[in-house]
Design a protein around this motif. Structure first.
Motif, PDB file in Angstrom:
ATOM      1  N   VAL A   1       0.862  -1.183   0.000  1.00  0.00           N
ATOM      2  CA  VAL A   1       0.000   0.000   0.000  1.00  0.00           C
ATOM      3  C   VAL A   1       0.896   1.229   0.000  1.00  0.00           C
ATOM      4  O   VAL A   1       1.618   1.486   0.983  1.00  0.00           O
ATOM      5  N   ARG A   2       0.872   1.979  -1.104  1.00  0.00           N
ATOM      6  CA  ARG A   2       1.679   3.192  -1.204  1.00  0.00           C
ATOM      7  C   ARG A   2       1.051   4.309  -0.364  1.00  0.00           C
ATOM      8  O   ARG A   2      -0.142   4.253  -0.024  1.00  0.00           O
TER       9      ARG A   2
ATOM     10  N   ASP B   1      -0.044   7.059  -1.253  1.00  0.00           N
ATOM     11  CA  ASP B   1      -1.189   7.681  -1.933  1.00  0.00           C
ATOM     12  C   ASP B   1      -2.413   6.763  -1.978  1.00  0.00           C
ATOM     13  O   ASP B   1      -3.419   7.116  -2.591  1.00  0.00           O
TER      14      ASP B   1
ATOM     15  N   THR C   1      -2.494   3.647  -3.327  1.00  0.00           N
ATOM     16  CA  THR C   1      -2.399   2.645  -4.394  1.00  0.00           C
ATOM     17  C   THR C   1      -2.024   1.296  -3.788  1.00  0.00           C
ATOM     18  O   THR C   1      -1.075   1.193  -3.014  1.00  0.00           O
ATOM     19  N   VAL C   2      -2.773   0.253  -4.164  1.00  0.00           N
ATOM     20  CA  VAL C   2      -2.529  -1.096  -3.655  1.00  0.00           C
ATOM     21  C   VAL C   2      -2.053  -1.968  -4.797  1.00  0.00           C
ATOM     22  O   VAL C   2      -2.666  -2.001  -5.874  1.00  0.00           O
ATOM     23  N   SER C   3      -0.973  -2.680  -4.563  1.00  0.00           N
ATOM     24  CA  SER C   3      -0.436  -3.581  -5.587  1.00  0.00           C
ATOM     25  C   SER C   3       0.050  -4.853  -4.929  1.00  0.00           C
ATOM     26  O   SER C   3       0.294  -4.903  -3.715  1.00  0.00           O
TER      27      SER C   3
ATOM     28  N   SER D   1       4.533   3.813   3.632  1.00  0.00           N
ATOM     29  CA  SER D   1       3.932   2.674   2.926  1.00  0.00           C
ATOM     30  C   SER D   1       3.560   1.590   3.922  1.00  0.00           C
ATOM     31  O   SER D   1       4.092   1.521   5.040  1.00  0.00           O
TER      32      SER D   1
ATOM     33  N   ARG E   1      -8.002  -5.575  -1.801  1.00  0.00           N
ATOM     34  CA  ARG E   1      -7.488  -4.319  -2.373  1.00  0.00           C
ATOM     35  C   ARG E   1      -8.324  -3.133  -1.888  1.00  0.00           C
ATOM     36  O   ARG E   1      -7.773  -2.094  -1.490  1.00  0.00           O
ATOM     37  N   ARG E   2      -9.651  -3.302  -1.888  1.00  0.00           N
ATOM     38  CA  ARG E   2     -10.514  -2.207  -1.433  1.00  0.00           C
ATOM     39  C   ARG E   2     -10.337  -1.948   0.064  1.00  0.00           C
ATOM     40  O   ARG E   2     -10.387  -0.799   0.524  1.00  0.00           O
TER      41      ARG E   2
ATOM     42  N   ALA F   1      -7.067   0.092   0.674  1.00  0.00           N
ATOM     43  CA  ALA F   1      -6.896   1.375  -0.033  1.00  0.00           C
ATOM     44  C   ALA F   1      -7.228   2.555   0.863  1.00  0.00           C
ATOM     45  O   ALA F   1      -7.923   3.495   0.448  1.00  0.00           O
TER      46      ALA F   1
END
Length: 937
Positions: A714-715, A717, A719-721, A749, A774-775, A778
């Protein structure tokens, strides 16, 4: 009847009466009942005390209105005459009492005995119920509802101390209701175990004669029906029997017709019921009341199908007078096959077939041809039909219980299933009390006194039972404690006269009596372990509980007890494994500033597995984050997890990079498999693992995995990757290398590591679950603790089938102002310059107190690097919670601590470093190594 030829003799150590006499005297003086007294006797004594009876100060009620034509008298007279003949010349006193304890008949082995005994022992009419006569054979047999032996001082009355007796209830074979009591009284010296066989045979003979009297009533009803049919007019729509319906292979249709016919008889009124068959036809069942010449009232049920009358005239093939006297219910009541193998009738109901059908008696295997024109389905009395329906529904309830009780391995849930099964089919309310130890999965040391209300279930919620969770204390005379002590079900048909139940807690009992009137207390015992007690109450149903209900409750409780014990054992084993699992997991988080960490461990509902997580402080302010999952569940998986976690931590603390840590773990798992001689192909140890090392000085993270799900990143900002990491084989397979990948982790992060139990479930799609994850992630503003909770609430399955380990780490960067580094050439002359720079830096950080130790350590480490290393040398100071000094070079040779001899000039540098530093060590780089030392500030 088997003649009793045993010689009069005394049996057992109590023949002299010293044991019971002493116990009885102490009890009458107000003391407790001693342990040597039988449970049935001790509970009876306590009931007598509660009733306020005196052993020598009460008179028995006498009834002069005894019905000399009662069924029990007519059935018992021949049997008592036979017993009198068997015991001729002895001092045997033989009597039969009714269900209220009133003596109806008396016989004596010696005729002169009748003249020498007091009136209460020779005349019919006296009432020997326990509430009047205290502990005695007749009263106790009615109270316990089973075969009873009372010997000498076990009697409550003083006048009975020199005698003994055996008493056995006599039941109606159809209803199971107690019709009376057969009692054999005799001097103590005449006691013999063979008397139990004698009284049992005599009671069964009386019960068979009661069945014949019931059969005579059914024959009278059948006679009335046949005579009415013979006089019926010709030309009406014809009635048909089972054979004429041509049901063929549809045996289910036959069972439905018989069940509906039995229900019509039990309703005791004229009615018509349309019964659809499996082939689309519809049969009408007609019930019509009948009354015999002797006043017997009953019903006949016919099957009617519209259509033309048969071609051949129907004639009576046999006179009704030829029906055998022993005609009763179906042959199934004594174990033989019924006339129609597909039509099973109720006990006491006469079954007829269609054209060429038969009627079958309960004690006669010879079929009786029923005139084809009669076309009768069932004939019987309403009470008999009710008994048949009750018996069928008891069987249905037992069948239902086998599927409803024990669906889970949870103690409380299993107890709740027992209550839900019994209400309302058997009882209106059910309470279940279990010891606290059983709820924890253990055996209770005091199952009688450590009971807690576990279940309260009923048709209404306003019944004033003790609430769930309350500790329940039962007195010695209450049905619940009596059942726990005896190990058998205790029946109290009328709670208003249950002295022990009322006296225990009069106020609470009075409140309950407004809602309930009958009780069965059943102990929950399985494999010799007492698990608790279940109480079945009736309140809305006006009929009191009977012996059939007690047997049914006992069967339900026995089945539930086995399931509860299975759940208890599982809970015990699961608690042990879970305790082992939790003891092998980290008990706390290390003190460090590199990452902010939160974690969760959620065991599977079915069993505990081998998931683990770890947070490992490393040199240079780095931090290691690890999650793993051992294949399988249970104690072996938990123990294997502990071994792997310990080894993994050791490998990590040696500063091996992630891929090398996994390689060492892979070798360890393979070695564990080879060293275990009991392991077969199905039990091979396997595991998955993900290991990440985060460096706050460079804000980079190195990760490697062995068959484990990739982490979530989780960045700042939001963003999840899911970083693409080489999967690598699971641990234990061997043969393939592991690959490490470096990723940038800006400050703030979040790195989320988890095991497959979070995302994998046979009822869910993995891709959809990853989208949910992911949700849920975020939201970078959430703390790691909040993130853990949200993930478990929104992503984890409601009933996890596998363990879940979750580790969330928010990264922090080490302030550049807290990092100082210098590069120098391998020249001994530069050592003093490095010391000077370091002292100035420590002064800037305000670490003057650590300057002396740091100066000595740096001198030794830099000197060793110049002398024994190669290439350019780099010195770095890190100001974190402690002061860390690092010296790196391009050589792969590592220093070793040793004790130098007194004659040696070197070898004391590392010893000095080890004494000054809190810890020190070596870590390897792709090119070279780093020697580090950490000292407190």
């Amino acid at each position: 009847m088997v003649r009793f030829n045993g010689a009069p003799r005394a049996t057992g150590p109590a023949a002299g009466g010293t044991g019971p006499v002493r116990s009885r005297e102490r009890f009458l003086e107000g003391g407790p009942v001693e342990a040597g007294v039988r449970t049935s006797i001790s509970t009876s004594w306590q009931r007598c005390r509660t009733l306020g009876l005196s052993p020598d100060g009460f008179d028995l009620p006498f009834r002069d209105d005894v019905d000399t034509e009662a069924r029990i008298i007519r059935a018992a007279v021949p049997v008592l005459d036979r017993l009198q003949y068997e015991f001729a010349g002895s001092q045997m006193n033989i009597c039969v009492a009714d269900a209220s304890g009133t003596v109806l008949l008396r016989r004596f082995g010696e005729a002169s005995l009748a003249r020498s005994l007091p009136a209460i022992q020779r005349l019919p009419g006296f009432v020997f119920a326990e509430q009047f006569a205290g502990t005695n054979g007749i009263g106790l047999a009615l109270a316990e509802r089973r075969l009873i032996r009372v010997y000498g001082a076990e009697h409550f009355a003083e006048r009975s101390q020199g005698s003994a007796c055996r008493a056995l209830p006599v039941r109606d074979p159809l209803s199971g209701r107690i019709e009376g009591v057969l009692c054999l009284g005799y001097p103590r010296s005449f006691d013999d175990p063979a008397l139990a066989t004698v009284i049992g045979q005599a009671a069964r003979a009386i019960e068979r004669r009661l069945l014949r009297h019931s059969s005579a009533r059914e024959r009278a009803l059948l006679r009335v029906y046949l005579e009415a049919e013979a006089q019926a007019a010709v030309g009406r729509e014809h009635t048909i029997g089972l054979d004429e319906l041509a049901l063929g292979p549809h045996s289910g249709d036959r069972a439905i017709l018989m069940e509906k016919a039995t229900e019509l008889i039990s309703c005791a009124q004229r009615a018509a019921v349309y019964v659809p068959l499996s082939d689309g036809r519809c049969v009408t069942l007609l019930s019509r009341p009948m009354t015999s010449a002797t006043g017997v009232e009953g019903l006949a049920v016919e099957a009617v199908l519209p259509g033309p009358a048969p071609r051949d005239p129907l004639t009576v093939s046999r006179r009704i007078d030829e029906v055998p006297d022993r005609l009763a219910g179906p042959a199934a009541s004594r174990g033989g096959p019924p006339a129609d193998a597909d039509a099973v009738a109720a006990p006491g109901l006469i079954v007829t077939g269609g054209r060429g059908g038969t009627a079958v008696g309960a004690e006669d295997d010879h079929p009786v041809p029923v005139p084809p024109s009669r076309q009768l389905l069932l004939v019987g009395e309403p009470q008999v039909g009710q008994y048949a329906l009750a018996a069928r529904r008891r069987l249905e309830l037992l069948s239902e219980a086998s599927t409803r009780i024990g669906t889970t391995l949870d103690v409380r849930r299993t107890a709740q299933e027992l209550a839900q099964t019994a209400v309302p089919q058997l009882a209106d309310y059910v309470t279940i009390d279990l010891p606290e130890a059983v709820l924890r999965g253990e055996e209770s040391a005091d199952p009688h006194g450590d009971l807690r209300r576990t279940v309260v279930h009923g048709i209404r919620d306003d019944c004033p039972f003790h609430p769930v969770g309350k500790q329940v204390d039962y007195g010695p005379t209450t049905p619940q404690l009596r059942s726990l002590t005896s190990g058998e079900a205790v029946l109290e048909p009328d709670l208003k006269i249950a002295a022990g139940w009322l006296a225990h807690d009069p106020e609470h009992s009075g409140e309950l009596l407004a809602h309930v009137h009958s009780l069965i207390a059943v102990p929950l015992v399985a494999r010799g372990v007492v698990l608790g007690v279940a109480a079945f109450y009736r309140g809305q149903d006006p009929a009191p509980f009977g012996d059939d209900d007690r047997s049914l409750a006992q069967e339900l409780a026995s089945r539930a007890a086995l399931s509860i014990d299975n759940a208890r054992r599982y809970t015990h084993e699961r608690s042990m494994v879970l305790a082992l699992q939790r003891s092998l997991l980290p008990r706390g988080l290390p003190d460090q500033d590199t990452v902010e960490v939160a974690h969760r461990y959620l065991p599977a509902e079915s069993d505990v597995g081998g998931d683990w997580y770890d947070v490992i402080p490393l040199s240079g302010t780095r931090i290691g984050l690890m999650v793993g999952d051992v294949v399988g569940h249970g104690m072996l998986s938990a123990a294997t997890m502990g071994r792997l976690r310990t080894a993994a931590r050791s490998f990590a603390e040696l500063d091996f990079p992630p891929d090398e840590v996994l390689t060492h773990l892979d070798n360890l798992v393979g070695r564990l498999d080879r060293e275990d001689p009991t392991t077969d192909a199905a039990d091979i140890i396997g595991a998955t693992c993900l290991y990440a090392v985060y460096d706050p000085t460079t804000q980079r993270c190195t990760m490697a995995r062995a068959g484990h799900p990739p982490p979530a990143l989780v960045r700042p900002d939001g963003t999840v990757s899911f970083p693409e990491l080489p999967a690598g084989p699971p641990l234990g397979l061997g043969g393939l290398p592991f690959e490490a990948v470096e990723v940038d982790l800006p400050e703030g992060s979040q790195l989320v590591l988890y095991t497959d139990g979070l995302i994998e479930d046979r009822d869910r799609d993995v891709d959809r679950v990853l989208d949910q994850l992911r949700r849920a992630l975020a939201h970078p503003e959430r703390t790691p603790e909040e993130t853990c909770q949200v993930v478990l609430n929104s992503v984890a399955p409601a009933h996890p089938g596998d363990d879940i380990a979750l580790l969330v780490a928010r990264t922090h960067a080490l302030d550049p102002d807290r990092i100082a580094s210098w590069d120098l050439q391998p020249d001994p002359a530069l050592v003093s310059d490095v010391r000077a720079r370091a002292m100035r830096q420590l002064a800037d950080w305000g670490l003057d107190e650590a300057a002396f130790a740091a100066e000595l350590m740096l001198s030794e480490l830099v000197t060793n690097a110049i002398r024994h290393g190669s290439g350019p040398i780099r010195v770095r100071l890190l100001h974190d919670r402690n002061l860390i000094c690092e010296v790196s070079d391009t050589s792969n040779t590592a220093p070793h601590l040793r004790r130098a001899a007194s004659t040696e000039e070197g070898g004391r540098g590392l010893f000095l470093v080890a004494q000054l530093a809190q810890s020190w060590g070596t870590r390897y780089l792709p090119q070279g190594k780093v020697i580090w030392a950490e000292c407190g500030i």
